[in-house]
Write an enzyme that holds these catalytic residues in place. Sequence first.
Site: not given
Length: 395
Positions: A38, A183, A185, A213, A239, A264, A288, A342
């Site tokens: 990731h 989403k 990255k 994001d 984001e 964020d 979050k 998410e």
Amino acid sequence: MNVVNPVPASQRDAFDEEALRIARVETASLKAPTIRAHRLSNTHISHKAIVLVRITLANGVVGYGEGSSLGGPRWAEESPESIRSCIHTYLAPVLLGRSANRFEALALAMSKAASRNTAAKAAIESALYDAVGRSLELPATQLLGGRIHDSFEVIWALASGDVDQEIDEARAKFAAREHRRFKVKIGLSDPRSEVARLSRLVEALPGCEVIVDVNQGWTVAQCNRWIPALEEIGIALIEQPVAARDRINLARITARSRVPVMIDEGAFDVGDVAEAGAAAAGTVLSLKLVKSGGLMEMKRAAGVAAAHGMELYGGCLLESGIGAAAHLAVFSTLPALHWGTEHFGPRILTRDLISQGLSFRDFHITCPTGPGLGVSVDEDYIAEVADGAWRPAAA
Ligand code: MUC
Ligand code: MG
């Protein structure tokens, strides 16, 4: 009129604070493998480092919480090592022996013992809601104002950086009716090639929504140059394009962009949220627990953002089912969670840390309904992936 309570006083006293005293606080650290690498702009992972908190009350009831971080102290300042040491050295000593149901008083005690360290505090507070909820046989949502929503549309993150792999992954998720919002990255390589990657993704995924994001990866000049291209290809949300500290430029970018901009990393506590809202630095806030430092505080952050006219997004830091359940307990009590959530974390792990309580169906994640956080923790698997076994904190 005389109101007669039919329950005798002795029985009414079932709410026994003595039984809810915090008898033990333990932590464990785990390395849970993920199904693929990731990649974010500033780190990448192939396993998820997790700190778990296990709180035992005087009545013997146990509650769990999760402290999340990404790439050590890369996504934010806290790392698995710092979360564990903060809990053992500073937080547990001010909690042991006190009644777990005094959520606000305990949060205050933690904020006096340590500033920030929000992932550590959130892990503890999650375990408190779990343990108290289980003791009273009430879902945590009931202690947070009661449930409004039963499920949310759930977003999946595409973050391998290999567009062919990402298209295959997204198509499989869509075909299985698990996800239709993705989403992506970005902020990892040059924006021109990333826009080309996004363009291919959008084209390959009809009927789906794509958001990005940037994880602080772009300069203001890059935003000015490339956000219009994102708008052109139909990206639905952008984001945290610029550095977390740069709310002034985030506000300018928000004002110029026709695509909604989400803050964020730039807004952790309620003060940050109030400042971001007043400056219009983003029109959407990602909620979050690792930023708010607790369930009640995250609920307050949602209220402050909403008062500033911001929309809400249910963010994650790739938590397992334990952390996801703690977030969902709060999200399900909010008047609105405009962008859904998410919490794909339980599915990015090769195996989740819970054996039941969460379900992904028809593009939605269903909120647990059982007592406490409503999930069953799989201690056997935890023992398998532990790289630091359960350790009790001293008073
Ligand atoms: C972030 O910045 O949002 C959440 C999902 C994901 O893929 O990365 C995290 C962190
Ligand atoms: Mg983010």
